[in-house]
Motif scaffolding. Sequence first.
Motif, mmCIF file in Angstrom:
data_model
loop_
_atom_site.group_PDB
_atom_site.id
_atom_site.type_symbol
_atom_site.label_atom_id
_atom_site.label_comp_id
_atom_site.label_asym_id
_atom_site.label_seq_id
_atom_site.Cartn_x
_atom_site.Cartn_y
_atom_site.Cartn_z
ATOM 1 N N GLY A 75 13.602 -3.422 -10.157
ATOM 2 C CA GLY A 75 12.522 -3.006 -11.031
ATOM 3 C C GLY A 75 11.207 -3.320 -10.356
ATOM 4 N N LEU A 76 10.337 -2.340 -10.260
ATOM 5 C CA LEU A 76 9.035 -2.526 -9.635
ATOM 6 C C LEU A 76 7.950 -2.431 -10.696
ATOM 7 C CD1 LEU A 76 9.435 -0.235 -6.483
ATOM 8 C CD2 LEU A 76 10.055 -2.638 -6.734
ATOM 9 N N CYS A 77 6.956 -3.301 -10.593
ATOM 10 C CA CYS A 77 5.814 -3.302 -11.506
ATOM 11 C C CYS A 77 4.536 -3.219 -10.682
ATOM 12 C CB CYS A 77 5.767 -4.580 -12.337
ATOM 13 S SG CYS A 77 7.188 -4.817 -13.385
ATOM 14 N N PHE A 78 3.563 -2.507 -11.194
ATOM 15 C CA PHE A 78 2.293 -2.338 -10.498
ATOM 16 C C PHE A 78 1.169 -2.448 -11.507
ATOM 17 C CE2 PHE A 78 -0.702 0.898 -8.412
ATOM 18 C CZ PHE A 78 -1.308 -0.064 -7.619
ATOM 19 N N LEU A 79 0.230 -3.315 -11.235
ATOM 20 C CA LEU A 79 -0.934 -3.498 -12.096
ATOM 21 C C LEU A 79 -2.169 -3.067 -11.318
ATOM 22 C CD1 LEU A 79 -2.005 -4.549 -14.803
ATOM 23 C CD2 LEU A 79 -2.200 -6.797 -13.755
ATOM 24 N N PRO A 80 -2.453 -1.763 -11.345
ATOM 25 C CA PRO A 80 -3.632 -1.285 -10.616
ATOM 26 C C PRO A 80 -4.911 -1.641 -11.375
ATOM 27 C CG PRO A 80 -2.633 0.529 -11.786
ATOM 28 C CD PRO A 80 -1.755 -0.683 -12.020
ATOM 29 N N ALA B 84 0.841 -1.210 0.000
ATOM 30 C CA ALA B 84 0.000 0.000 0.000
ATOM 31 C C ALA B 84 0.874 1.257 0.000
ATOM 32 C CB ALA B 84 -0.947 -0.013 1.197
ATOM 33 N N ARG B 85 1.951 1.247 0.793
ATOM 34 C CA ARG B 85 2.857 2.409 0.813
ATOM 35 C C ARG B 85 3.553 2.582 -0.533
ATOM 36 N NH1 ARG B 85 4.130 0.094 5.750
ATOM 37 N NH2 ARG B 85 6.219 -0.533 5.067
ATOM 38 N N LEU B 86 4.009 1.476 -1.130
ATOM 39 C CA LEU B 86 4.680 1.562 -2.424
ATOM 40 C C LEU B 86 3.729 2.044 -3.516
ATOM 41 C CD1 LEU B 86 6.803 -1.716 -2.350
ATOM 42 C CD2 LEU B 86 7.648 0.631 -2.121
ATOM 43 N N ALA B 87 2.496 1.568 -3.491
ATOM 44 C CA ALA B 87 1.512 1.987 -4.497
ATOM 45 C C ALA B 87 1.323 3.498 -4.483
ATOM 46 C CB ALA B 87 0.180 1.270 -4.262
ATOM 47 N N GLU B 88 1.411 4.099 -3.312
ATOM 48 C CA GLU B 88 1.226 5.556 -3.180
ATOM 49 C C GLU B 88 2.511 6.352 -3.436
ATOM 50 O OE1 GLU B 88 -1.501 7.352 -2.522
ATOM 51 O OE2 GLU B 88 -2.837 5.639 -2.341
ATOM 52 N N ALA B 89 3.671 5.827 -3.006
ATOM 53 C CA ALA B 89 4.892 6.632 -2.959
ATOM 54 C C ALA B 89 5.799 6.512 -4.184
ATOM 55 C CB ALA B 89 5.697 6.265 -1.708
ATOM 56 N N VAL B 90 5.764 5.410 -4.876
ATOM 57 C CA VAL B 90 6.680 5.187 -5.998
ATOM 58 C C VAL B 90 6.263 6.050 -7.189
ATOM 59 C CG1 VAL B 90 7.428 3.436 -7.672
ATOM 60 C CG2 VAL B 90 7.292 2.860 -5.240
ATOM 61 N N LEU C 93 5.478 1.019 -14.191
ATOM 62 C CA LEU C 93 6.844 0.594 -13.912
ATOM 63 C C LEU C 93 7.637 1.657 -13.178
ATOM 64 C CD1 LEU C 93 7.508 -0.635 -17.546
ATOM 65 C CD2 LEU C 93 6.910 -2.080 -15.600
ATOM 66 N N CYS C 94 8.673 1.204 -12.472
ATOM 67 C CA CYS C 94 9.662 2.099 -11.893
ATOM 68 C C CYS C 94 10.961 1.315 -11.753
ATOM 69 C CB CYS C 94 9.213 2.624 -10.531
ATOM 70 S SG CYS C 94 10.325 3.904 -9.902
ATOM 71 N N PHE C 95 12.068 1.893 -12.185
ATOM 72 C CA PHE C 95 13.370 1.222 -12.131
ATOM 73 C C PHE C 95 14.303 2.015 -11.218
ATOM 74 C CE2 PHE C 95 17.727 0.668 -13.662
ATOM 75 C CZ PHE C 95 17.847 -0.704 -13.532
#
Length: 127
Positions: A112-117, A49-55, A75-77
């Motif tokens: 590497g971070l991936c998010f599928l909202p 939840a924190r990463l979804a908001e802050a990245v 994405l975020c690298f």
Amino acid sequence: MSIAVQESLLDFGDEAAPGAVRPERVPLRSAAWIDVQRGWLAGSAPLFARLAEAVPWRAERRRMYDRTVDVPRLLCFYDERATLPEPALDACRDALNAHYEGELGEPFVTAGLCFLPGRQGQRRLAR
């Protein structure tokens, strides 16, 4: 910006911290494999939840065959000079490095971070 996140029913604790790294190795073809580590990160729901908001997520487009399409995730690298957005990610990287150092011969230094909202989240993040 607020994002609705479905948390795990099997995750316990609020403090994000990795447990022991004891993966199950699943062989694939041509000497390839994937290591599966179930439930090794306690407190993953609040961390996510924190990463979804802050990245600083970004959308990408990619050429596929005869057209350009949206990549279906954000994405975020983080390169080797970048500070990871949460101390728990440093702890995860350190635990993985300790486990794999003999096998790989070099440490993990990037992330590497991936998010599928959900569709609602994609609209809000795209603005």
